[in-house]
Design a protein around this motif. Structure first.
Motif, PDB file in Angstrom:
ATOM      1  N   GLU A 218     -14.905  47.521  20.907  1.00 34.13           N
ATOM      2  CA  GLU A 218     -15.420  47.099  21.826  1.00 34.13           C
ATOM      3  C   GLU A 218     -17.219  47.129  21.662  1.00 34.13           C
ATOM      4  OE1 GLU A 218     -16.498  49.329  26.100  1.00 34.13           O
ATOM      5  OE2 GLU A 218     -14.897  50.092  24.754  1.00 34.13           O
ATOM      6  N   ALA A 219     -18.072  47.995  20.625  1.00 37.16           N
ATOM      7  CA  ALA A 219     -18.629  47.761  20.054  1.00 37.16           C
ATOM      8  C   ALA A 219     -19.373  46.397  19.289  1.00 37.16           C
ATOM      9  CB  ALA A 219     -19.556  48.756  19.655  1.00 37.16           C
ATOM     10  N   THR A 220     -18.503  45.893  18.303  1.00 31.90           N
ATOM     11  CA  THR A 220     -18.597  45.320  17.231  1.00 31.90           C
ATOM     12  C   THR A 220     -18.549  43.844  18.515  1.00 31.90           C
ATOM     13  OG1 THR A 220     -15.972  45.243  17.211  1.00 31.90           O
ATOM     14  CG2 THR A 220     -17.720  45.273  15.561  1.00 31.90           C
ATOM     15  N   GLU A 221     -17.555  43.982  19.811  1.00 27.86           N
ATOM     16  CA  GLU A 221     -17.430  42.628  20.714  1.00 27.86           C
ATOM     17  C   GLU A 221     -18.521  42.309  21.540  1.00 27.86           C
ATOM     18  OE1 GLU A 221     -13.813  43.249  22.748  1.00 27.86           O
ATOM     19  OE2 GLU A 221     -12.540  42.781  20.650  1.00 27.86           O
ATOM     20  N   THR A 222     -19.226  43.640  21.907  1.00 34.03           N
ATOM     21  CA  THR A 222     -20.303  43.029  22.581  1.00 34.03           C
ATOM     22  C   THR A 222     -21.333  42.615  21.682  1.00 34.03           C
ATOM     23  OG1 THR A 222     -19.762  45.276  23.569  1.00 34.03           O
ATOM     24  CG2 THR A 222     -21.850  44.567  24.155  1.00 34.03           C
ATOM     25  N   LEU A 223     -21.456  42.851  20.860  1.00 39.54           N
ATOM     26  CA  LEU A 223     -23.120  43.090  19.805  1.00 39.54           C
ATOM     27  C   LEU A 223     -22.910  41.461  18.819  1.00 39.54           C
ATOM     28  CD1 LEU A 223     -23.977  45.936  18.417  1.00 39.54           C
ATOM     29  CD2 LEU A 223     -25.407  44.903  20.161  1.00 39.54           C
ATOM     30  N   LEU A 224     -21.430  41.012  19.155  1.00 32.61           N
ATOM     31  CA  LEU A 224     -20.869  39.647  18.007  1.00 32.61           C
ATOM     32  C   LEU A 224     -22.424  38.788  18.859  1.00 32.61           C
ATOM     33  CD1 LEU A 224     -19.013  38.392  16.319  1.00 32.61           C
ATOM     34  CD2 LEU A 224     -17.845  37.735  18.473  1.00 32.61           C
ATOM     35  N   PRO A 225     -22.639  38.086  19.548  1.00 36.48           N
ATOM     36  CA  PRO A 225     -23.620  37.337  20.064  1.00 36.48           C
ATOM     37  C   PRO A 225     -25.087  37.481  19.176  1.00 36.48           C
ATOM     38  CG  PRO A 225     -22.671  37.741  22.223  1.00 36.48           C
ATOM     39  CD  PRO A 225     -22.158  38.868  21.096  1.00 36.48           C
ATOM     40  N   LEU A 226     -25.401  38.461  19.548  1.00 38.34           N
ATOM     41  CA  LEU A 226     -26.497  38.952  19.000  1.00 38.34           C
ATOM     42  C   LEU A 226     -26.243  38.704  17.107  1.00 38.34           C
ATOM     43  CD1 LEU A 226     -29.173  40.625  18.431  1.00 38.34           C
ATOM     44  CD2 LEU A 226     -28.237  42.312  18.465  1.00 38.34           C
ATOM     45  N   ALA A 227     -25.127  39.207  16.396  1.00 42.52           N
ATOM     46  CA  ALA A 227     -24.710  38.690  14.926  1.00 42.52           C
ATOM     47  C   ALA A 227     -24.970  37.278  14.647  1.00 42.52           C
ATOM     48  CB  ALA A 227     -23.560  39.368  14.708  1.00 42.52           C
ATOM     49  N   GLU A 228     -24.054  36.743  15.541  1.00 43.87           N
ATOM     50  CA  GLU A 228     -24.232  35.461  15.285  1.00 43.87           C
ATOM     51  C   GLU A 228     -25.340  34.711  15.842  1.00 43.87           C
ATOM     52  OE1 GLU A 228     -21.574  34.022  18.642  1.00 43.87           O
ATOM     53  OE2 GLU A 228     -20.050  34.231  17.082  1.00 43.87           O
ATOM     54  N   GLN A 229     -25.925  34.590  16.601  1.00 39.97           N
ATOM     55  CA  GLN A 229     -28.219  34.883  16.732  1.00 39.97           C
ATOM     56  C   GLN A 229     -28.355  34.923  15.014  1.00 39.97           C
ATOM     57  OE1 GLN A 229     -29.605  36.324  19.782  1.00 39.97           O
ATOM     58  NE2 GLN A 229     -31.629  34.669  19.837  1.00 39.97           N
ATOM     59  N   ARG A 230     -27.908  35.544  15.049  1.00 37.07           N
ATOM     60  CA  ARG A 230     -29.191  35.771  13.286  1.00 37.07           C
ATOM     61  C   ARG A 230     -28.139  35.633  12.466  1.00 37.07           C
ATOM     62  NH1 ARG A 230     -32.945  39.612  13.991  1.00 37.07           N
ATOM     63  NH2 ARG A 230     -33.740  40.238  16.081  1.00 37.07           N
ATOM     64  N   GLY A 231     -27.291  35.029  12.497  1.00 36.12           N
ATOM     65  CA  GLY A 231     -26.291  34.510  10.661  1.00 36.12           C
ATOM     66  C   GLY A 231     -26.035  35.358  10.866  1.00 36.12           C
ATOM     67  N   ILE A 232     -25.239  36.655  10.760  1.00 39.60           N
ATOM     68  CA  ILE A 232     -24.879  37.901  10.967  1.00 39.60           C
ATOM     69  C   ILE A 232     -23.240  38.006  11.203  1.00 39.60           C
ATOM     70  CG2 ILE A 232     -25.031  40.056  10.793  1.00 39.60           C
ATOM     71  CD1 ILE A 232     -27.844  39.001   9.735  1.00 39.60           C
ATOM     72  N   THR A 233     -22.644  38.143  10.077  1.00 38.81           N
ATOM     73  CA  THR A 233     -21.744  38.840   9.236  1.00 38.81           C
ATOM     74  C   THR A 233     -20.919  40.272   9.741  1.00 38.81           C
ATOM     75  OG1 THR A 233     -20.874  36.432   7.743  1.00 38.81           O
ATOM     76  CG2 THR A 233     -19.396  38.175   8.212  1.00 38.81           C
ATOM     77  N   LEU A 234     -20.088  39.747  11.215  1.00 36.86           N
ATOM     78  CA  LEU A 234     -19.770  41.489  11.481  1.00 36.86           C
ATOM     79  C   LEU A 234     -18.170  41.496  11.435  1.00 36.86           C
ATOM     80  CD1 LEU A 234     -21.215  43.043  12.623  1.00 36.86           C
ATOM     81  CD2 LEU A 234     -20.262  42.832  15.275  1.00 36.86           C
ATOM     82  N   ASP A 235     -17.784  42.497  10.616  1.00 35.04           N
ATOM     83  CA  ASP A 235     -16.753  42.682  10.353  1.00 35.04           C
ATOM     84  C   ASP A 235     -16.139  43.910  10.297  1.00 35.04           C
ATOM     85  OD1 ASP A 235     -14.290  42.569   9.345  1.00 35.04           O
ATOM     86  OD2 ASP A 235     -14.329  42.594   6.942  1.00 35.04           O
ATOM     87  N   VAL A 236     -14.644  44.162  11.198  1.00 31.84           N
ATOM     88  CA  VAL A 236     -14.411  45.335  11.581  1.00 31.84           C
ATOM     89  C   VAL A 236     -12.996  45.526  11.212  1.00 31.84           C
ATOM     90  CG1 VAL A 236     -13.493  46.902  12.784  1.00 31.84           C
ATOM     91  CG2 VAL A 236     -15.523  45.258  13.837  1.00 31.84           C
ATOM     92  N   THR A 237     -12.981  46.190  10.168  1.00 34.30           N
ATOM     93  CA  THR A 237     -11.504  47.491   9.565  1.00 34.30           C
ATOM     94  C   THR A 237     -11.430  48.523   9.823  1.00 34.30           C
ATOM     95  OG1 THR A 237     -12.508  47.817   7.623  1.00 34.30           O
ATOM     96  CG2 THR A 237     -11.976  45.522   7.717  1.00 34.30           C
TER      97      THR A 237
END
Length: 366
Positions: A218-237
């Motif tokens: 849930e937290a990563t989905e909420t912050l995914l737009p911020l990561a995409e805006q900064r060009g950051i790859t976000l991965d949950v395992t």
């Protein structure tokens, strides 16, 4: 309700010692009378010195017995007073330390020496309590000063903007409103963070089963737009792992970690990995990011309120107040967990959180 002053502990012990000696002496004299004097015949031959006489023996024994009892009473009072004073001396030192603490002096320590007895244990426990109180009060004072400073800044900016607008009516009102909106939003976010920090410090929440893996998603989905805006790859395992606690607080904890990992990262091409697993009866959450190298001596200070790393990036889009990791640390502590910060050799930070596991009930086949 006013209470009359009672006897001191020293006087009570003195009276107890003296009373015990007096009673013991009286018992000895009673034993002499019961088993010796009452068997002596009472006749007149004793006057001629031919045989013992009870009357004569009583005349001789009674004054001596009274003198012995008086001596025991006086000796018990004096000896008991000195002995009680010596035994209660540690309590006097503890009481003096308590009075100093009540007057606001928390730096004084008893530091009682000698063999470890009940008084020594009490003094050591009191010193430990004073040390914790002093540390807590110092931390609260520093936190209050920093919070006042942080809250004063947006208020001062708002006042300056309003003064400028009042002195220059021709100034663009749209720009003024936008800047006031940004400043007020920052002040509101800071106030909410302070309230959340206070709530987690008190531990005033209801514990319920919480799936950390779902919270991480849930937290990563909420912050995914911020990561995409900064060009950051976000991965949950990872795997499903549960703990007992407050779902909103744990969500804020994970959100702060992931948000910090995104913001304090490389300008482009960075990565953030969120991993959950169960390990040795504990629920483990790991948040790892790339970024600039962190000095090892800086890492332990990152969880202090209003502390920001000197090499950490602070942009207009995320003007943090330095409460992110402080809130994380407080929430972890309120859930009886541990927080470990490890700088990565290539840059960035590895955050490992261990919370008590909440074993799922076994399902029974119908």
């Amino acid at each position: 309700m006013n209470r009359r002053p009672g006897l001191s502990a020293r006087l009570k012990l003195t009276i107890s010692y003296a009373g015990f000696l007096f009673v013991a002496g009286a018992v000895v004299l009673a034993v002499v009378w019961v088993f010796l004097l009452r068997h002596v015949p009472d006749n007149d031959q004793g006057l001629l010195g031919i045989s013992p006489n009870r009357h004569v023996l009583l005349m001789v024994f009674t004054p001596a017995a009274a003198s012995a009892l008086a001596f025991l009473l006086v000796f018990g009072l004096l000896g008991g007073w000195l002995l009680a004073g010596r035994m209660l001396a540690p309590l006097t030192r503890i009481a003096d330390a308590a009075r100093r603490a009540s007057n606001g002096s928390l730096s004084h320590r008893i530091r009682m020496e000698g063999r470890k007895d009940e008084f020594r244990e009490l003094a050591d426990a009191f010193d430990t309590m004073l040390e914790q109180l002093e540390s807590h009060v110092t931390e609260q004072r520093r936190f209050a000063a920093n919070a006042s400073h942080e809250l004063r800044t947006p208020l001062a900016i708002s006042r300056t903007l309003l003064d400028v607008a009042r002195n220059d009516p021709t100034r663009d009102q749209g720009e003024l409103v936008e800047r006031l909106h940004v400043v007020n939003t920052r002040a509101i976010d800071l106030t909410e963070a302070l309230l959340l920090l206070s709530r987690s410090d008190r531990g005033s929440f209801t514990r319920e089963p919480v799936d950390i893996s779902l919270i991480a998603e849930e937290a990563t989905e909420t912050l995914l737009p911020l990561a995409e805006q900064r060009g950051i790859t976000l991965d949950v395992t990872g795997e499903t792992t549960q703990t007992a606690g407050s779902a909103p607080l744990i969500l804020r904890m994970v959100t702060n970690l992931v948000q910090n990992a995104i913001v304090h990262n490389l300008p482009a091409g960075g990565a953030v990995t969120v991993h959950t697993e169960s390990q040795h009866g504990a629920s483990v959450l790991r948040v790892e990011n790339t970024g600039h190298p962190l000095p090892p001596e800086l890492v332990p200070t990152l969880t202090e309120p209003f502390r920001r790393g000197t090499e950490r990036i602070r942009t207009n889009e995320h003007a943090g107040a330095g409460l992110g990791l402080a809130i994380v640390h407080s929430i972890v502590r309120a859930h009886d967990g541990t927080l470990d910060l490890t700088p990565r050799p290539t840059g960035g930070l590895l955050v490992t959180i261990r919370l008590p596991g909440n074993p799922q009930p076994s399902r029974q086949d119908p």
